[in-house]
Design a protein around this motif. Structure first.
Motif, mmCIF file in Angstrom:
data_model
loop_
_atom_site.group_PDB
_atom_site.id
_atom_site.type_symbol
_atom_site.label_atom_id
_atom_site.label_comp_id
_atom_site.label_asym_id
_atom_site.label_seq_id
_atom_site.Cartn_x
_atom_site.Cartn_y
_atom_site.Cartn_z
ATOM 1 N N ASP A 60 -12.510 -11.131 -12.760
ATOM 2 C CA ASP A 60 -11.475 -11.357 -11.761
ATOM 3 C C ASP A 60 -10.115 -11.385 -12.428
ATOM 4 O OD1 ASP A 60 -10.740 -11.806 -9.055
ATOM 5 O OD2 ASP A 60 -10.486 -13.940 -9.474
ATOM 6 N N LYS A 62 -5.636 -10.179 -11.841
ATOM 7 C CA LYS A 62 -4.633 -9.371 -11.157
ATOM 8 C C LYS A 62 -5.170 -7.971 -10.872
ATOM 9 C CE LYS A 62 0.119 -7.853 -11.541
ATOM 10 N NZ LYS A 62 1.350 -7.900 -12.316
ATOM 11 N N ARG A 68 -9.753 -11.397 -4.506
ATOM 12 C CA ARG A 68 -8.723 -11.706 -3.508
ATOM 13 C C ARG A 68 -9.330 -11.773 -2.106
ATOM 14 N NH1 ARG A 68 -7.663 -11.590 -7.925
ATOM 15 N NH2 ARG A 68 -8.376 -13.664 -7.537
ATOM 16 N N SER A 69 -10.301 -10.891 -1.831
ATOM 17 C CA SER A 69 -10.902 -10.881 -0.493
ATOM 18 C C SER A 69 -11.689 -12.164 -0.217
ATOM 19 C CB SER A 69 -11.799 -9.654 -0.309
ATOM 20 O OG SER A 69 -13.024 -9.788 -0.994
ATOM 21 N N SER A 71 -10.587 -15.068 -1.524
ATOM 22 C CA SER A 71 -9.579 -16.117 -1.769
ATOM 23 C C SER A 71 -9.872 -16.932 -3.025
ATOM 24 C CB SER A 71 -9.448 -17.045 -0.554
ATOM 25 O OG SER A 71 -9.065 -16.311 0.581
ATOM 26 N N LYS A 73 -9.096 -18.544 -6.375
ATOM 27 C CA LYS A 73 -7.860 -19.002 -7.000
ATOM 28 C C LYS A 73 -8.091 -19.538 -8.414
ATOM 29 C CE LYS A 73 -5.253 -19.312 -3.000
ATOM 30 N NZ LYS A 73 -5.006 -17.957 -2.622
#
Length: 108
Positions: A60, A62, A68-69, A71, A73
């Motif tokens: 994971d 940038k 991202r799908s 979420s 963090k």
């Protein structure tokens, strides 16, 4: 000038593939250099072995659309899916007890 595709991204499943899945799947989002991820590796391995759940590690960061799908963090983030639907999530497990909720869901 066109650049060569990133081989890590090529092996990453798409969100559509994940959503269309059947049965159990444990997604683990992280990074190879992440200390929290390294700490969690034996915990995740024990959960996977104990319950026989299919496991997919996903690099994971940038530009990584799958994380991202969902979420994501913080790393590691473990997402338990059944038939493509999220049924459990644990962020930064540090001890085996942190995975008890996922284990209980798998045992049902």
């Amino acid at each position: 000038m066109q650049t060569a595709p990133d081989p890590a991204m090529a092996s990453e499943p798409s969100r559509e593939q994940i959503d269309a899945g059947s049965g159990w799947l444990l997604l683990e989002f992280g990074a190879t250099w992440c200390g929290h991820c390294q700490l969690a590796k034996p915990l995740v391995a024990a959960l996977v072995q104990q319950h026989g759940v299919p496991h997919q590690w996903v690099e994971d960061g940038k530009g990584r659309p799958l994380g991202r799908s969902f979420s994501v963090k913080l790393w590691p983030t473990l997402i338990l899916l059944r038939d493509g639907q999220e049924v459990g999530r644990v962020v930064r497990p540090a001890v085996a007890d942190d995975l008890d909720a996922l284990a209980a869901t798998l045992a049902r």
